[in-house]
Design a protein around this motif. Structure first.
Motif, PDB file in Angstrom:
ATOM      1  N   GLU A 100       0.836  -1.201   0.000  1.00 25.46           N
ATOM      2  CA  GLU A 100       0.000   0.000   0.000  1.00 25.46           C
ATOM      3  C   GLU A 100       0.867   1.246   0.000  1.00 25.46           C
ATOM      4  OE1 GLU A 100      -3.370   0.178   2.898  1.00 25.46           O
ATOM      5  OE2 GLU A 100      -2.264   1.895   3.674  1.00 25.46           O
ATOM      6  N   VAL A 101       0.443   2.265  -0.746  1.00 30.96           N
ATOM      7  CA  VAL A 101       1.064   3.579  -0.646  1.00 30.96           C
ATOM      8  C   VAL A 101      -0.004   4.576  -0.212  1.00 30.96           C
ATOM      9  CG1 VAL A 101       2.928   3.172  -2.290  1.00 30.96           C
ATOM     10  CG2 VAL A 101       0.717   4.026  -3.117  1.00 30.96           C
ATOM     11  N   SER A 102       0.411   5.509   0.615  1.00 35.91           N
ATOM     12  CA  SER A 102      -0.478   6.569   1.085  1.00 35.91           C
ATOM     13  C   SER A 102       0.051   7.887   0.526  1.00 35.91           C
ATOM     14  CB  SER A 102      -0.496   6.605   2.612  1.00 35.91           C
ATOM     15  OG  SER A 102      -1.253   7.699   3.083  1.00 35.91           O
ATOM     16  N   ILE A 103      -0.742   8.543  -0.317  1.00 33.05           N
ATOM     17  CA  ILE A 103      -0.274   9.736  -1.023  1.00 33.05           C
ATOM     18  C   ILE A 103      -1.311  10.840  -0.876  1.00 33.05           C
ATOM     19  CG2 ILE A 103       0.515  10.665  -3.218  1.00 33.05           C
ATOM     20  CD1 ILE A 103       1.237   7.846  -4.051  1.00 33.05           C
ATOM     21  N   GLY A 104      -0.851  12.009  -0.430  1.00 33.88           N
ATOM     22  CA  GLY A 104      -1.762  13.120  -0.220  1.00 33.88           C
ATOM     23  C   GLY A 104      -1.316  14.393  -0.893  1.00 33.88           C
ATOM     24  N   HIS A 105      -0.282  15.036  -0.366  1.00 32.17           N
ATOM     25  CA  HIS A 105       0.111  16.369  -0.828  1.00 32.17           C
ATOM     26  C   HIS A 105       0.379  16.400  -2.331  1.00 32.17           C
ATOM     27  CE1 HIS A 105       1.776  20.420  -0.438  1.00 32.17           C
ATOM     28  NE2 HIS A 105       2.732  20.018  -1.264  1.00 32.17           N
TER      29      HIS A 105
END
Length: 237
Positions: free
Chosen positions: A209-214
């Motif tokens: 899993e990757v968590s990407i926001g900005h």
């Protein structure tokens, strides 16, 4: 296949800057999932400067994919997670005044502390992940806490990749190999973007899993949210 969890903190930042409910955080979470996003991540902080604690509660019935709540496990945060019961809690050693996450856990020094908290979450059916730097000793320490997963802190990789130094991936490859040997699931996040995501994914074995926001929200300003979500999904195939 590596799952894409979209961090929606920046949507909350934009909403809070003006007051009211524009953009609508809950609708954005619905749309991200409709566009193919496989998870929603939030990182509430004590001052609630972006995600509010009530947002975490309101999102619970909205998120039908994976729901990941990140944060420093101080008492108010622990109570929130136990109330909401997300799919996963990611423990991050943020200082109260941190602008953004800037270091992984010392899993040796804080091993007993983490172990106690992790056991409480696991008793409540919540999967745990620990934010760590790509340091082999910290990976080994994470295993001793009983966590199911680690999240590799990828800022150093992203910085080196931006300078053209692809060898910046090497500590992450070694950390991932060790995590696989120890049966630790691998997540990753921080400064991953459309530019570096595919290279990172190709080099990290069994990335879950990757968590990407900005980066994702910033890219969406130019390219559109639906388009960007699908561009990430293509890079993660």
């Amino acid at each position: 296949m590596t799952k894409l969890s979209v961090n929606i903190n920046k949507i909350a930042t934009l909403r809070n800057a003006r007051g009211g409910n524009v953009p609508d955080l809950l609708q954005v979470a619905k749309d991200i999932q409709r566009f193919g996003g496989e998870g929603i991540t939030i990182h509430p902080r004590p001052d609630e400067r972006h995600i509010r604690y009530q947002d975490a509660r309101d999102l619970k019935p909205i998120v039908y994919t994976e729901y990941n709540i990140e944060g420093n496990p101080e008492p108010k945060f622990i109570d929130l997670v136990l109330e909401v019961k997300p799919t996963q809690v990611t423990l991050v050693p943020d200082a109260v005044d941190a602008i953004t996450s800037n270091a992984g856990w010392n899993t040796v020094k804080h091993q007993d502390y983490l172990k106690e908290i992790i056991q409480e979450f696991q008793r409540n059916g919540i999967r745990t992940s620990i934010f760590v730097d790509p340091v082999l000793e910290m990976i080994e320490g994470a295993k001793e806490t009983g966590t199911e997963r680690i999240e590799l802190y990828t800022e150093a990789f992203a910085h080196q990749y931006g300078l053209g130094n692809k060898d910046g991936i090497l500590p992450y490859v070694e950390a991932a190999k060790l995590a696989n040997e120890l049966n630790l699931g691998i997540n990753a996040g921080h400064d991953l973007s459309l530019d570096n995501m595919q290279f990172f994914k190709q080099n990290i074995p069994n990335l879950l899993e990757v968590s990407i926001g900005h980066a994702l929200i910033s890219e969406a300003i130019y390219l559109g949210l639906e388009n960007v979500v699908n561009m990430y999904l293509q890079r993660l195939k």
